[in-house]
Design a protein around this motif. Structure first.
Motif, short mmCIF file in Angstrom:
data_model
loop_
_atom_site.label_atom_id
_atom_site.label_comp_id
_atom_site.label_asym_id
_atom_site.label_seq_id
_atom_site.Cartn_x
_atom_site.Cartn_y
_atom_site.Cartn_z
N GLU A 114 0.84 -1.21 0.00
CA GLU A 114 0.00 0.00 0.00
C GLU A 114 0.87 1.26 0.00
O GLU A 114 0.55 2.25 -0.69
CB GLU A 114 -0.93 0.00 1.22
CG GLU A 114 -1.91 -1.16 1.28
CD GLU A 114 -1.32 -2.38 1.95
OE1 GLU A 114 -0.09 -2.37 2.26
OE2 GLU A 114 -2.07 -3.36 2.15
N ARG A 115 1.96 1.24 0.75
CA ARG A 115 2.86 2.39 0.77
C ARG A 115 3.54 2.59 -0.58
O ARG A 115 3.75 3.72 -1.02
CB ARG A 115 3.92 2.22 1.86
CG ARG A 115 3.38 2.29 3.28
CD ARG A 115 4.52 2.41 4.27
NE ARG A 115 4.02 2.37 5.65
CZ ARG A 115 4.80 2.51 6.72
NH1 ARG A 115 6.11 2.68 6.57
NH2 ARG A 115 4.29 2.45 7.94
N ASP A 118 1.11 4.33 -2.73
CA ASP A 118 1.03 5.76 -2.35
C ASP A 118 2.19 6.53 -2.98
O ASP A 118 2.01 7.65 -3.48
CB ASP A 118 1.06 5.91 -0.83
CG ASP A 118 -0.24 5.42 -0.18
OD1 ASP A 118 -1.25 5.31 -0.89
OD2 ASP A 118 -0.22 5.15 1.05
#
Length: 301
Positions: A114-115, A118
């Motif tokens: 997820e990072r 981002d």
């Protein structure tokens, strides 16, 4: 760690050499030679490259190029937390965004896709050159796959760079990633087409696209070296078996001779006993008979 005499330190990139000019001459030479060893070993001997990077880091931790080299050495050894820390340090020193894609991939390595996604949507991506943007797209697609989003990964890789017939340094890897995602999604015919395109653009063998394509076509490669080793092993086994048979035959022959000797000894002993018995009987048979004289008759009562 020892460094070969042919490594002078002059082999490093000019920009890195310029960074090292802030160090005393002797120290700069030591650091540069260690950095050369990192670059020389990082693909074939990642652990060795990592060891040299730690030496350079100990000597010149305030040089951005050293922190970057240490980051790539750690990354090659899957030490993602350490690599990310070094890349962040190098970025703080230079303000450069070139390391953004590999930093995002470290997040993937740490189990944080997820990072990585981002970071793929951050403003820094727009500051990357074309190669950096393609690399960021590859990382984002990998993050989607980490999250089980195969269709999203395929869409992420669909780009003008993928559709272009122009072959660039990133073309083979981009086509390969797209083919691999298609195959994972069960779209085998399309995957085969893109693996073939990856092979066409992979001039330096940076991917195993040719092997993947052959696998889809049902072609099986035999390693000649392994085959030779198997033949040698088979011949050695045959020789061992032959030696065992010879030893077994020799042992059996020896046992037979021993049994024959024992039988001979037993027969000899039996013959000797028979001869002794014959001598005794013959002696008894030939013993003279003594007749009694008249004078020796018993007196009458």
């Amino acid at each position: 760690m020892p460094i070969p005499d042919d490594v002078t330190g002059e082999e490093i990139d000019g920009d890195v050499r310029q960074e090292l000019q802030s160090l005393p001459k002797g120290l700069a030479e030591d650091v540069s030679r260690n950095l050369v060893m990192v670059a020389r070993l990082i693909d074939e001997d990642p652990e060795g490259a990592y060891a040299y990077s730690k030496i350079a880091l100990r000597l010149a931790s305030r040089v951005a190029a050293v922190r970057e080299a240490a980051g790539f050495a750690a990354y090659a050894n899957q030490k993602y937390s350490e690599a990310l820390a070094e890349f962040r340090a190098a970025r703080r020193m230079t303000g450069n965004v070139d390391l953004w894609p590999v930093m995002a991939d470290c997040e993937r390595g740490l189990g944080r896709p997820e990072r990585a996604l981002d970071m793929a949507g951050a403003p820094e991506v727009h500051k990357l050159d074309k190669a950096g943007q393609v690399e960021m797209r590859l990382v984002a697609a990998g993050a989607r796959r980490d999250m089980g989003q195969l269709d999203a990964a395929i869409v992420t890789l669909q780009s003008p760079e993928l559709a272009s017939n122009s072959v660039q340094p990133w073309t083979a890897r981009l086509r390969y990633a797209y083919a691999d995602a298609l195959l994972a999604a069960g779209r085998e015919d399309e995957a085969r087409e893109w693996f073939a395109k990856a092979v066409e653009s992979d001039k330096d063998g940076s991917t195993d696209a040719s092997d993947r394509l052959a696998e889809l076509d049902g072609v099986e490669f035999v390693d000649a070296l392994v085959e030779d080793e198997d033949e040698v092993a088979t011949e050695a086994e045959a020789e061992d078996e032959a030696e065992d048979e010879i030893e077994t035959a020799t042992d059996a022959e020896a046992d037979t001779e021993a049994d024959t000797e024992v039988d001979t000894e037993v027969e000899t002993e039996d013959d000797d006993e028979d001869d002794d018995e014959f001598d005794i009987v013959e002696a008894e048979r030939t013993k003279p008979v003594v007749e009694a004289d008249d004078d020796d008759e018993a007196p009458r009562g």
